[in-house]
Design an enzyme around this catalytic site. Structure first.
Site, PDB file in Angstrom:
ATOM      1  N   PRO A   2     -21.210 -27.865   5.311  1.00 16.00           N
ATOM      2  CA  PRO A   2     -22.507 -28.358   4.877  1.00 16.00           C
ATOM      3  C   PRO A   2     -23.155 -27.507   3.789  1.00 16.00           C
ATOM      4  CG  PRO A   2     -22.607 -27.420   7.096  1.00 16.00           C
ATOM      5  CD  PRO A   2     -21.348 -26.990   6.467  1.00 16.00           C
ATOM      6  N   GLU A   3     -23.791 -28.200   2.877  1.00 12.93           N
ATOM      7  CA  GLU A   3     -24.616 -27.542   1.869  1.00 12.93           C
ATOM      8  C   GLU A   3     -26.055 -27.973   2.149  1.00 12.93           C
ATOM      9  OE1 GLU A   3     -22.994 -27.965  -2.121  1.00 12.93           O
ATOM     10  OE2 GLU A   3     -20.995 -28.291  -1.295  1.00 12.93           O
ATOM     11  N   HIS A  92     -13.266 -27.031  20.604  1.00 13.99           N
ATOM     12  CA  HIS A  92     -13.918 -26.375  19.475  1.00 13.99           C
ATOM     13  C   HIS A  92     -15.398 -26.096  19.718  1.00 13.99           C
ATOM     14  CE1 HIS A  92     -10.463 -28.581  17.465  1.00 13.99           C
ATOM     15  NE2 HIS A  92     -10.172 -27.310  17.380  1.00 13.99           N
ATOM     16  N   ARG A 111     -13.508 -23.649  12.708  1.00 16.19           N
ATOM     17  CA  ARG A 111     -13.002 -22.414  12.084  1.00 16.19           C
ATOM     18  C   ARG A 111     -13.687 -21.135  12.556  1.00 16.19           C
ATOM     19  NH1 ARG A 111     -12.112 -23.826   5.806  1.00 16.19           N
ATOM     20  NH2 ARG A 111     -11.089 -21.809   5.832  1.00 16.19           N
ATOM     21  N   ARG A 148     -29.924 -14.221 -16.866  1.00 12.55           N
ATOM     22  CA  ARG A 148     -28.735 -13.680 -16.203  1.00 12.55           C
ATOM     23  C   ARG A 148     -27.517 -13.905 -17.073  1.00 12.55           C
ATOM     24  NH1 ARG A 148     -29.737 -13.154 -10.439  1.00 12.55           N
ATOM     25  NH2 ARG A 148     -27.513 -12.784 -10.251  1.00 12.55           N
TER      26      ARG A 148
END
Length: 268
Positions: A2-3, A92, A111, A148
Site C-alpha cells: 500500500p501507498e 499469515h 512477508r 534539492r
DNA sequence: CGAGTCCTGTGT
DNA sequence: ACACAGGACTCG
C-alpha cells in the site's frame, strides 16, 4: 503493497467501525511484527479505547486512551500488510485485536515486513517525515524540489521529502508531468515543477476516489479487489504502448527500484 | 548514490 | 532455478 491512497482508504474503512471501541484482546502470532517486547505491547494495548485513526504518510496511527492517559499504536503495512475486519485467522495472520462490542481486527502480512509499535507519543521517525503530498502548496513544493539535487524518482520516494508516495504513484506522477525519472530536480524548471505538483495531487486524488469504493471490502472481508483494479498508465506496463503517444513503455532501475516511463513523452 | 537485508509468494 | 514484488533500513 500500500501507498498513500491505499492506506487512506484502509483507515477510512477502519474508522467507521473501530472508533470508540475498547480493546478487549490482543494476540501477536509473529514477534517480529512488534517493535519491542510483544507481551509488553499486549499489556499496554489491553483496555485502551481507540479514539481516532489517522494516516501519517504510509503509517496508520491509532490514538488510544485509557483513563486520563493517551498513547498511540503506530502500524506500518510495508509491502504486504493488511487489515481484515472479522477475517479468518490463517497462516499469515500476525496479529489480532479484539474490540469490545465491535469487530476483530485481523492483521495479515505474508512477508512479515509490517511493524506495530505502541508508544506514548508519536515516534520521532514519523515527525521527521516530509509534508503530506495533498497538503503542500504549489509554491512550497516547487521551492523544495528545486532546492534539492537528486533524481526525480528518488526524491519522490524519499519519505523525508514527501510522505506517502511509493513506487507506483511516483512513476504515474512523473508520467503525467512528462518528467524523466532520472531528471535532476535542481534543474527542473519552475513550470515543470508546478506540473509535477499538480500531477501528484491528481494521481493521488484519483486513486483515493477509485480505491474508496472497492477497498472498503478489502478491509471488511477477505479477497477485496480494490487494489488490483487500479488502473495505471505506466506502472507494470513495460513494452505496452504509451496511452498518449503509443511509444513502448520502458523499464529501468532508479534508486534500486523498478521504474516505468515513456521514452518519448518523458525526455531526459 | 547503489547494494544488501529483512521475508514469502508468484510467475516465467 | 531465477527474477521480481506496492517499503524502508543500514552500510560502504
Amino acid at each position: 503493497m500500500p501507498e498513500l491512497p491505499e492506506v487512506e482508504t484502509i483507515i477510512r474503512g477502519l474508522a467507521r467501525r473501530v472508533i470508540n471501541r475498547r480493546i478487549a484482546g490482543v494476540e501477536f502470532h509473529e514477534p517480529r511484527t512488534v517493535v519491542g517486547d510483544p507481551a509488553q505491547a499486549v499489556e499496554r494495548l489491553l483496555g485502551q479505547t481507540i479514539r481516532g485513526i489517522r494516516r501519517h504518510g504510509k503509517y496508520i496511527v491509532f490514538d488510544l486512551q485509557k483513563g486520563r492517559k493517551e498513547s498511540c499504536l503506530v502500524v506500518h503495512l510495508r509491502m504486504s500488510g493488511n487489515f481484515v475486519l472479522d477475517g479468518e485467522p490463517g497462516p499469515h495472520t500476525r496479529a489480532i485485536v479484539e474490540l469490545e462490542g465491535g469487530p476483530t481486527m485481523v492483521f495479515h502480512d505474508i512477508r512479515k515486513f509490517g511493524r506495530w509499535q505502541v508508544s506514548d507519543d508519536l515516534p520521532a521517525r514519523l515527525l521527521q517525515l516530509g509534508p503530506e503530498p495533498l497538503e503542500i502548496s504549489e509554491s512550497e513544493f516547487v521551492k523544495q524540489l528545486r532546492g534539492r539535487r537528486a533524481m526525480a524518482k528518488a526524491l519522490l520516494l524519499n519519505q523525508e521529502f514527501l510522505r506517502g508516495l511509493g513506487n507506483i504513484y511516483a512513476d504515474e506522477s512523473l508520467f503525467r508531468a512528462r518528467i524523466h525519472p532520472r531528471a535532476i530536480t535542481s534543474r527542473i524548471g519552475v513550470k515543470r515543477a508546478a506540473r509535477l505538483h499538480r500531477a501528484i495531487q491528481e494521481v493521488l486524488t484519483d486513486a483515493i476516489a477509485q480505491g474508496g469504493s472497492t477497498i472498503n471490502n478489502y478491509v471488511n472481508s477477505e479477497g477485496g479487489q480494490g487494489y488490483f483494479q487500479l488502473s495505471t498508465a505506466v506502472y507494470g506496463k513495460t513494452g505496452e504502448e504509451c496511452t498518449v503517444c503509443a511509444a513502448p513503455i520502458l523499464r529501468i532501475i532508479v534508486a534500486s527500484r523498478s521504474t516505468h516511463y515513456c521514452g518519448r513523452c518523458q525526455r531526459p
